[in-house]
Design a protein around this motif. Structure first.
Motif, PDB file in Angstrom:
ATOM      1  N   ILE A 149      -1.416  -7.780 -11.614  1.00  0.00           N
ATOM      2  CA  ILE A 149      -0.464  -7.317 -10.595  1.00  0.00           C
ATOM      3  C   ILE A 149      -0.702  -5.838 -10.309  1.00  0.00           C
ATOM      4  O   ILE A 149      -0.773  -5.408  -9.144  1.00  0.00           O
ATOM      5  N   GLU A 150      -0.816  -5.036 -11.373  1.00  0.00           N
ATOM      6  CA  GLU A 150      -1.035  -3.594 -11.198  1.00  0.00           C
ATOM      7  C   GLU A 150      -2.367  -3.306 -10.537  1.00  0.00           C
ATOM      8  O   GLU A 150      -2.494  -2.337  -9.780  1.00  0.00           O
ATOM      9  N   ALA A 151      -3.357  -4.154 -10.808  1.00  0.00           N
ATOM     10  CA  ALA A 151      -4.680  -3.964 -10.208  1.00  0.00           C
ATOM     11  C   ALA A 151      -4.743  -4.477  -8.781  1.00  0.00           C
ATOM     12  O   ALA A 151      -5.730  -4.242  -8.076  1.00  0.00           O
ATOM     13  N   GLY A 152      -3.705  -5.193  -8.347  1.00  0.00           N
ATOM     14  CA  GLY A 152      -3.680  -5.712  -6.987  1.00  0.00           C
ATOM     15  C   GLY A 152      -4.467  -6.988  -6.800  1.00  0.00           C
ATOM     16  O   GLY A 152      -4.740  -7.395  -5.659  1.00  0.00           O
ATOM     17  N   THR A 153      -4.818  -7.667  -7.902  1.00  0.00           N
ATOM     18  CA  THR A 153      -5.610  -8.892  -7.798  1.00  0.00           C
ATOM     19  C   THR A 153      -4.765 -10.150  -7.969  1.00  0.00           C
ATOM     20  O   THR A 153      -5.295 -11.260  -7.914  1.00  0.00           O
ATOM     21  N   HIS A 155       3.686  -4.595  -2.323  1.00  0.00           N
ATOM     22  CA  HIS A 155       2.839  -3.676  -3.081  1.00  0.00           C
ATOM     23  C   HIS A 155       3.503  -3.411  -4.426  1.00  0.00           C
ATOM     24  O   HIS A 155       4.731  -3.444  -4.529  1.00  0.00           O
ATOM     25  N   ALA A 156       2.696  -3.168  -5.445  1.00  0.00           N
ATOM     26  CA  ALA A 156       3.217  -2.912  -6.781  1.00  0.00           C
ATOM     27  C   ALA A 156       2.692  -1.580  -7.306  1.00  0.00           C
ATOM     28  O   ALA A 156       1.593  -1.142  -6.932  1.00  0.00           O
ATOM     29  N   LYS A 157       3.491  -0.926  -8.138  1.00  0.00           N
ATOM     30  CA  LYS A 157       2.990   0.248  -8.843  1.00  0.00           C
ATOM     31  C   LYS A 157       1.758  -0.165  -9.656  1.00  0.00           C
ATOM     32  O   LYS A 157       1.757  -1.247 -10.228  1.00  0.00           O
ATOM     33  N   PRO A 158       0.721   0.622  -9.698  1.00  0.00           N
ATOM     34  CA  PRO A 158       0.613   2.029  -9.297  1.00  0.00           C
ATOM     35  C   PRO A 158       0.032   2.261  -7.907  1.00  0.00           C
ATOM     36  O   PRO A 158      -0.414   3.375  -7.607  1.00  0.00           O
ATOM     37  N   ALA A 159       0.002   1.273  -7.037  1.00  0.00           N
ATOM     38  CA  ALA A 159      -0.644   1.415  -5.734  1.00  0.00           C
ATOM     39  C   ALA A 159      -0.023   2.558  -4.928  1.00  0.00           C
ATOM     40  O   ALA A 159       1.190   2.736  -4.913  1.00  0.00           O
ATOM     41  N   GLN A 160      -0.877   3.291  -4.255  1.00  0.00           N
ATOM     42  CA  GLN A 160      -0.405   4.366  -3.384  1.00  0.00           C
ATOM     43  C   GLN A 160       0.564   3.830  -2.347  1.00  0.00           C
ATOM     44  O   GLN A 160       1.559   4.480  -2.005  1.00  0.00           O
ATOM     45  N   ALA A 161       0.302   2.615  -1.850  1.00  0.00           N
ATOM     46  CA  ALA A 161       1.169   2.037  -0.824  1.00  0.00           C
ATOM     47  C   ALA A 161       2.595   1.853  -1.323  1.00  0.00           C
ATOM     48  O   ALA A 161       3.545   1.984  -0.553  1.00  0.00           O
ATOM     49  N   PHE A 162       2.746   1.516  -2.594  1.00  0.00           N
ATOM     50  CA  PHE A 162       4.096   1.374  -3.161  1.00  0.00           C
ATOM     51  C   PHE A 162       4.826   2.711  -3.101  1.00  0.00           C
ATOM     52  O   PHE A 162       5.984   2.787  -2.668  1.00  0.00           O
ATOM     53  N   PHE A 163       4.157   3.771  -3.543  1.00  0.00           N
ATOM     54  CA  PHE A 163       4.803   5.084  -3.569  1.00  0.00           C
ATOM     55  C   PHE A 163       4.997   5.642  -2.159  1.00  0.00           C
ATOM     56  O   PHE A 163       5.960   6.383  -1.918  1.00  0.00           O
TER      57      PHE A 163
END
Length: 242
Positions: A67-71, A164-172
């Motif tokens: 999830i954190e890796a966006g996969t 989007h999930a942390k740590p993605a820039q899009a989340f922040f």
């Protein structure tokens, strides 16, 4: 005629905006999971239901890393962790049935970290606060209501709602936009996870505070840790620069 006394003026806070993680920062997610999974399994006739919790956590951990890796998406995670649990144990229950009920159990389980309310009361009205959480809105929002935390936060950013999930820039980006796009340098991100809260906050240009109640040694390869606390009671002085 004597001059009237002048009231002391408090200096502005060092960090006027604070973004809080929820699970294992303000709320004790470990206690929630320890109640929810055995309760769910027992309700479906599984004996010694609490004995399956370590396996459930072990199987779910790499999924959260994905999830954190966006996969991986949250839509997939919940069903997959129960598919794996049934596959790797002797549980004889349809995993899709367990997955469909688990989030409801989780939303009504658990308790707050000691000192969480005292912390929020101390900060309320002195800084702006937002909530940032990786998880399911149908779990996190009822828990915020049940813990009576909602009124402390100007914004609540939940990964399942924004895609989007942390740590993605899009989340922040979303979390900061919900607060009117303050200068990231004036924002403090507080959380227990080095990989999602601290790394994500640092990459977004925010200051970070690692909540580390077990007082683990600072990892040699850790980046982006501006501050560390072992007790929530330490945070007001840090935020106000005392």
């Amino acid at each position: 005629m004597t001059d009237s006394p002048t009231a002391a003026v408090s200096p502005p806070p060092r960090y006027p905006v604070v973004l809080f993680d929820l699970d294992n920062t303000l709320s004790d997610f470990t206690s929630a999971q320890s109640e929810a999974l055995p309760g769910l399994l027992a309700a479906h006739g599984v004996a010694e239901a609490e004995s399956y919790l370590p396996t459930f956590k072990r199987l779910a951990e790499p999924l959260w890393e994905q999830i954190e890796a966006g996969t991986l998406t949250l839509d997939t995670l919940n069903g997959e962790r129960f598919r794996l649990l049934v596959e790797h144990t002797d549980i004889d229950v349809d995993p899709s049935v367990l997955a469909s009920k688990y989030l409801g159990w989780l939303s009504t389980s658990g308790r707050l970290i000691p000192g969480a309310i005292d912390l929020l009361e101390a900060l309320h009205g002195t800084v702006r606060m937002g909530m940032i959480t990786n998880g399911y809105a149908e779990v996190q929002r009822p828990r915020l209501e049940r813990f009576e935390l909602t009124h402390y936060f100007e914004s609540v950013t939940v990964s399942s709602e924004i895609g989007h999930a942390k740590p993605a820039q899009a989340f922040f980006d979303v979390a900061l936009r919900q607060l009117g796009n303050p200068d990231p340098a004036t924002v403090l991100v507080v959380g227990d996870s080095l990989s999602s809260d601290i790394a994500g906050g640092a990459n977004a240009g925010c200051a970070t505070c690692w909540y580390n109640p077990a007082d683990h040694p600072r990892p040699e390869n850790a980046v982006g840790i501006d501050h560390m606390i072992t007790d929530l009671a330490e945070l007001p002085n840090l935020i106000h620069g005392a």
